[in-house]
Design a protein around this motif. Structure first.
Motif, PDB file in Angstrom:
ATOM      1  N   CYS A   1      84.769  72.041   7.737  1.00  0.00           N
ATOM      2  CA  CYS A   1      84.281  72.351   9.327  1.00  0.00           C
ATOM      3  C   CYS A   1      84.524  73.802   9.555  1.00  0.00           C
ATOM      4  N   GLU A   2      83.516  74.558  10.165  1.00  0.00           N
ATOM      5  CA  GLU A   2      83.622  75.681  10.720  1.00  0.00           C
ATOM      6  C   GLU A   2      84.311  75.837  11.857  1.00  0.00           C
ATOM      7  N   ALA A   3      84.358  74.720  12.637  1.00  0.00           N
ATOM      8  CA  ALA A   3      85.293  74.767  13.998  1.00  0.00           C
ATOM      9  C   ALA A   3      85.750  73.404  14.145  1.00  0.00           C
ATOM     10  N   VAL A   4      86.775  73.439  14.919  1.00  0.00           N
ATOM     11  CA  VAL A   4      87.517  72.110  15.055  1.00  0.00           C
ATOM     12  C   VAL A   4      87.648  72.026  16.739  1.00  0.00           C
ATOM     13  N   LEU A   5      87.286  71.228  17.546  1.00  0.00           N
ATOM     14  CA  LEU A   5      87.134  71.067  19.088  1.00  0.00           C
ATOM     15  C   LEU A   5      88.271  69.938  19.198  1.00  0.00           C
ATOM     16  N   THR A   6      89.314  70.023  19.631  1.00  0.00           N
ATOM     17  CA  THR A   6      90.287  69.148  19.936  1.00  0.00           C
ATOM     18  C   THR A   6      90.588  68.651  21.263  1.00  0.00           C
ATOM     19  N   VAL A   7      90.426  67.535  21.637  1.00  0.00           N
ATOM     20  CA  VAL A   7      90.950  67.161  23.016  1.00  0.00           C
ATOM     21  C   VAL A   7      92.348  66.539  22.849  1.00  0.00           C
ATOM     22  N   LEU A   8      93.432  67.125  23.425  1.00  0.00           N
ATOM     23  CA  LEU A   8      94.622  66.656  23.223  1.00  0.00           C
ATOM     24  C   LEU A   8      95.398  65.877  24.645  1.00  0.00           C
ATOM     25  N   VAL A   9      95.525  64.455  24.395  1.00  0.00           N
ATOM     26  CA  VAL A   9      95.842  63.629  25.354  1.00  0.00           C
ATOM     27  C   VAL A   9      97.430  63.421  25.394  1.00  0.00           C
ATOM     28  N   PRO A  10      97.839  62.997  26.523  1.00  0.00           N
ATOM     29  CA  PRO A  10      99.419  62.741  26.677  1.00  0.00           C
ATOM     30  C   PRO A  10      99.629  61.364  26.298  1.00  0.00           C
TER      31      PRO A  10
END
Length: 187
Positions: A67-76
Motif C-alpha cells: 500500500c502507498e498510504a495507510v489511513l488509520t482511525v485510532l479508537v479508544p
C-alpha cells in the motif's frame, strides 16, 4: 492505480474515507473487526476486506502490504491497548515509503497549546475514569498511540477529530512532504 489501506474502515469516518478513495479511483484494502464487516456491504464488491482486530499484528501486516498510504482511525475502545497496538503495527509493517495518516480524538495534543475549558477537561477525565471502570474505553491508550507516532521516525500526519457534524483537523507535519488538512466533511 494507487493502493491504500484504511484501518477502521467500518466506522463512520472509515466508511467516508472508503467512499472518498473509491471516488478517486484508488484500490482500497479495508480492515475492521469481524463483527463489523457487514457495515461495509455496500463496498464489498469494490474493496478487499480483511476482518480482524486492528491491533492484531498479522492482520495489519497482511493489510498494508504494497500500500502507498495507510489511513488509520485510532479508537479508544476496550482496554487491551487497542490504539497503541494498532498504531505500532501500522508503523512497523507499512512500507517505508508509504504515507501514514492517523485520525485520533480531540483530546490529543502534541505541543500543549490547545485551549480547553476547565469544565471540558473535567468531563474528559470523568469520562475516561468511567470508561475504564466499565472496561469500555481507554483514553490514555489513545494518547500513548499518538505519543508513539510523534516519537517515530516515519512520515505521518495526525488528524484530530472533533465530535460534531464537521470533523475539524489540525495538521501535524513531519519531513519535507507536508499535507494541510483544513476540514473533512463527514456525511
Amino acid at each position: 492505480m494507487k493502493k491504500i489501506c484504511i484501518v477502521g474502515a467500518s466506522g463512520k469516518l472509515g466508511r467516508y474515507m472508503v467512499q472518498h478513495a473509491l471516488d478517486r479511483g484508488y484500490e482500497v484494502v479495508g480492515v475492521c473487526r469481524e463483527k463489523s464487516v457487514s457495515k461495509l456491504d455496500r463496498f464489498k464488491d469494490r474493496i478487499t476486506i480483511i476482518p480482524g482486530a486492528t491491533n492484531n499484528r498479522e492482520v495489519i501486516k497482511k493489510a498494508v502490504q504494497d500500500c502507498e498510504a495507510v489511513l488509520t482511525v485510532l479508537v479508544p475502545w476496550g482496554v487491551h491497548q487497542y490504539s497503541s497496538g494498532t498504531a505500532q503495527a501500522v508503523m512497523d509493517f507499512a512500507s517505508p515509503d508509504a504515507r501514514l495518516i492517523f485520525s485520533c480524538g480531540w483530546h490529543i495534543t502534541r505541543d500543549g497549546k490547545d485551549k480547553y475549558s476547565r469544565s471540558f477537561k473535567i468531563f474528559v477525565k470523568i469520562f475516561s475514569i468511567i470508561g475504564r471502570l466499565f472496561r469500555a474505553v481507554e483514553i490514555d491508550d489513545q494518547i500513548e498511540a499518538c505519543r508513539r507516532i510523534f516519537a517515530s521516525n516515519t512520515r505521518w500526519t495526525v488528524v484530530r477529530a472533533v465530535i460534531s457534524k464537521r470533523v475539524r483537523a489540525r495538521d501535524y507535519r513531519y519531513g519535507a512532504d507536508m499535507w494541510t488538512i483544513q476540514s473533512l466533511k463527514v456525511t
